[in-house]
Scaffold this active site. Structure first.
Site, mmCIF file in Angstrom:
data_model
loop_
_atom_site.group_PDB
_atom_site.id
_atom_site.type_symbol
_atom_site.label_atom_id
_atom_site.label_comp_id
_atom_site.label_asym_id
_atom_site.label_seq_id
_atom_site.Cartn_x
_atom_site.Cartn_y
_atom_site.Cartn_z
ATOM 1 N N SER A 36 -3.634 -5.200 -0.206
ATOM 2 C CA SER A 36 -3.082 -3.865 0.055
ATOM 3 C C SER A 36 -3.866 -3.074 1.088
ATOM 4 O O SER A 36 -3.432 -1.984 1.476
ATOM 5 C CB SER A 36 -3.018 -3.067 -1.255
ATOM 6 O OG SER A 36 -4.308 -2.876 -1.798
ATOM 7 N N LYS A 84 -3.229 4.759 -7.538
ATOM 8 C CA LYS A 84 -3.719 4.980 -6.176
ATOM 9 C C LYS A 84 -3.391 6.387 -5.691
ATOM 10 O O LYS A 84 -4.231 7.069 -5.095
ATOM 11 C CB LYS A 84 -3.105 3.934 -5.237
ATOM 12 C CG LYS A 84 -3.584 2.517 -5.482
ATOM 13 C CD LYS A 84 -2.900 1.538 -4.534
ATOM 14 C CE LYS A 84 -3.381 0.107 -4.763
ATOM 15 N NZ LYS A 84 -2.712 -0.855 -3.864
#
Length: 787
Positions: free
Chosen positions: A694, A737
């Protein structure tokens, strides 16, 4: 060693005669002069040599091998010192074996091997002993001592006969006495061999005396041990006979045997239980064994413990469930803030149970709470038990490495006990408790088995109704137990185990949720624990919010709980020191109680920088932000990656660099610079492992920024996996996140467009404070992030 002994006693050798004779290797024995013994010969070559020596009326040399397992010994495999022996006779026996009777004549030292085949022939020195003795009084004393020790050994060891003892007393030669005693006493082969090279009789007497004294000590110790064991056996037998006589007397008087009475009482208690047929049959069998076994036998304790376990286990006793959905909702909301998904799942279960009138055919859910530490996973289990009216038990699995801790040990082992599942059921006393399997992600494996594999049966609704513990060795119904597992991550849990559980994620708390938890739960609890009132200690709302932002950085509330407890302790100390004025905690007074803020302006850089991009990461403790730093300098086009990056993240960085080189013209980068410029990609906090795809978009952004000399906006963070075509793929863990970005004070988050569906999981308050940019390619990302 033999050569040294020969040198020290060379003064006692009157003459040295050299002889050449065949060599016989005698295994398991040592032949001494003037001693007659036999040996077995299996090799035809050795037998031919014996027959030839008999015909010539000559003798042979006998020595012992250094290892008893040698078939064809070489010069280094045979002891240097041996004996010259005469052959008395030989006699064939079955299996091609010949017994040869030998008599030792004189000590010899082998000096040279003349031949090895077809049989060994050696050259040796004849060692003559001195006939003059140094001190006859000392020698006489030593000989008497040896005879006395031999007499004591004969009393302890019947292998030494009376005739042998008589012969030893009649020997007057010290040399002959030592050789005779060494051959009749059961000494080690090495001890006998060590006596052979000793030429001087006085030294040989001393050594033999020392060996015999040590042997006597061993024999006496062995005798004491045997006597002690015999006495214990006699006492046990005596007790057994007395108790048998007592039992017969009690039967004659019409009295009951106390042991049988206890067994009968235990049987009565077991009969009163509502046991399944298979368990009832097993109980009757074990009771029959217990009655027929003498109560002094070791098996009695094992059988009793086993029957007591069956007696203590709940087989039909169950807690009366609370199926009032409004009551359960009140309990859950009173003890925990938020956690909407978990509460909804429990209330759904209660509603179905209430609708079906508590039918046992309804499968009990097996839940797995996954989330960062401090988010209330374990404590929620206790609240669910209270809401359902069930008994509560906590079973910590962290660090468990032995499968027997789940399944138990078999009763054949000493100290065997049931597994912790059965022990927990026994402790709570009901068949439908709520058991929290804490830290299921921290189970280890080793040679003793895999506890996670043992849990497959426990947590499988298709199997746990007939769970078999190795100690209990009976099917036990676990289908009514409500199991709740807790974990920080699913990565270390086997997929087959995850498949058996209903996974419910515990996201981290946002600041507003932490504030509500602190004001509604934590502060009232600390005031109560520290015996404080609201008049004595109060917290300003802004002070609590400031403490959350500057003194903690976590997904849960454990650190916040510690900080509030620290304030309460300091206030109590002030009161005990005589400062009794009421205390109001404001922002200005936080530093007095908690010290310097830990996380003020730590997350964001002061200015926008070239080659530094902000990314978002998922961790077991919740979300976090990371900085990707890129440095470029003159070199040979090499790529350096640092920061303890995993293999997937390294490949993602290489893909980002390839995309940058492929599209250099589009972003104003000289395509030829890559051949003479080295690239260094670093992710700070190098001691922490980092991995995953990511960060690809963030790395690409930092690379293009470093080559194009365009700064990256510090208030924007991004996440996403990049392809070589510049497309952005979706990632996991978006909720944690984004909450990390919110905690860090960021303004904008760039996420993959295909993650748009995951925005609904983010609290509305967080979505209102952040701008979300949905990107499906790098052009959108760079347009947003580069200045």
């Amino acid at each position: 060693m033999e050569s040294e002994i020969g040198k020290t006693n060379s003064v006692n050798i009157n003459a040295i005669d050299m002889i050449e004779r065949p060599l016989l290797v005698m295994r398991q024995k040592v032949l001494f002069p003037n001693i007659v013994t036999s040996m077995h010969i299996v090799h035809k070559e050795e037998l031919a040599a014996v027959k030839m020596m008999i015909q010539k009326g000559m003798s042979v040399i006998v020595s012992s091998p250094r290892s008893t397992f040698l078939n064809n010994p070489k010069p280094d495999d045979v002891y240097e010192f041996g004996v010259l022996a005469s052959i008395i006779r030989y006699m064939p026996i079955p299996n091609n074996v010949t017994i040869v009777l030998l008599e030792g004549i004189k000590r010899v030292r082998i000096t040279q091997w003349v031949q090895s085949k077809p049989y060994a022939v050696v050259q040796a020195e004849l060692l003559h002993e001195s006939s003059e003795l140094d001190n006859t009084t000392i020698i006489e004393a030593q000989m008497r001592m040896i005879v006395n020790v031999l007499e004591k050994l004969a009393q302890l060891n019947h292998a030494i006969s009376y005739e042998v003892l008589t012969m030893a007393k009649e020997i007057v030669s010290p040399s002959h006495l030592t050789d005779f005693v060494a051959s009749v006493v059961d000494l080690k082969l090495q001890e006998r061999q060590d006596l052979l090279p000793v030429i001087k009789p006085t030294i040989r007497l001393q050594r033999l005396s020392s060996i015999l004294t040590q042997e006597l000590d061993i024999q006496e110790l062995q005798g004491r041990i045997q006597n002690q064991v015999r006495r214990e056996i006699d006492e046990t037998q005596r007790e057994f006979f007395l108790r048998e006589q007592l039992r017969v007397i009690q039967q004659e008087l019409g009295e009951k045997d106390s042991y049988l009475a206890e067994v009968h009482e235990l049987g009565t208690q077991l009969e009163s239980l509502a046991l399944p047929p298979s368990v009832h049959l097993k109980v009757k069998k074990e009771l029959s064994r217990l009655e027929s076994t003498p109560h002094t036998a070791p098996e009695v304790g094992i059988i009793r413990n086993y029957l007591n376990l069956i007696l203590d286990l709940p087989w039909s006793e169950a807690s009366q469930e609370q199926l009032d959905i409004h009551h359960a909702k009140t309990i859950l909301n009173k003890n925990h803030y938020g956690l909407k998904r978990v509460k909804e799942r429990i209330l759904e279960y209660i509603a179905v149970r209430s609708r079906t009138k508590g039918q046992t055919s309804l499968r009990t859910p097996i839940l797995c709470f996954v989330g960062p530490p401090g988010t209330g996973k374990t404590t929620l289990g206790r609240s669910i038990a209270e809401a359902l009216g069930r008994k509560y038990a906590n079973l910590s699995l962290g660090g468990m490495r032995d499968e027997a801790q789940i399944r138990g040990h078999r009763r054949t082992y000493i100290g065997a006990m049931p597994g912790r599942i059965i022990q927990t059921i026994k402790r709570v006393g009901t068949i439908n408790p709520l058991i929290v399997l804490d830290e299921i992600d921290k189970i280890g494996t080793e040679y003793r088995g895999d506890p996670a594999a043992a849990l497959l049966e426990v947590l499988d609704p298709e199997q746990n109704n007939v769970f078999v513990d190795n100690y209990l060795d009976l099917p036990y119904n676990l289908s009514q137990v409500l199991f709740i597992a807790t974990a920080n991550t699913l990565d270390t849990i086997p997929p087959s185990l995850i498949d058996r559980m209903e996974v419910i994620e515990f996201p981290g708390y946002i600041d507003s949720e932490k504030f509500a938890i602190a004001t509604n739960f934590l502060i009232p609890r600390h005031l109560d624990e520290h015996a404080l009132t609201l008049e004595e200690l109060a917290f300003d709302d802004e002070a609590v919010r400031h403490a959350i932002r500057t003194y903690t950085y976590e997904s849960g509330v454990r650190d916040l709980d510690r900080q509030l407890g620290k304030i309460c302790r300091k206030v109590v100390r002030q009161f005990m020191e005589g400062i009794n004025s009421p205390c109001l905690i404001k922002i200005e007074s936080l530093a007095k109680y908690l010290g310097v803020p830990k996380y003020v302006n730590q997350f964001l850089n002061a200015v926008d920088e070239i080659g530094v991009a902000t990314g978002l990461a998922w961790t077991a403790a919740g979300g976090d932000i990371v900085f990707i730093e890129v440095g470029v300098y003159e070199g040979q086009g090499k790529l350096t990656l640092t920061g303890k990056l995993g293999k997937v993240m390294q490949e993602s960085a290489q893909a980002a660099l390839s995309y940058t080189r492929t599209n250099a013209d589009r972003y104003g980068i000289d395509p030829t610079c890559f051949t003479h410029i080295d690239v260094h990609i670093h992710v700070p906090e190098g001691a922490v492992s980092k991995d995953g795809p990511s960060a690809g978009v963030t790395v690409a952004t930092a690379l293009i920024s470093a080559f194009s000399k365009r700064p990256v906006k510090r208030t924007i963070a991004t996440t996403g996996e990049i392809t070589l075509q510049g497309n952005i793929l979706p990632v996991g863990g978006l909720r944690v996140k984004v909450m990390a970005a919110h905690r860090a004070g960021l303004e904008t988050v760039v996420i993959p467009k295909r993650n748009e569906k995951d925005l609904v999981e983010i609290p509305q308050k967080v979505r209102d404070k952040l701008d979300f940019i949905l990107a499906d390619n790098m052009d959108v990302v760079l347009k947003t992030m580069l200045v």
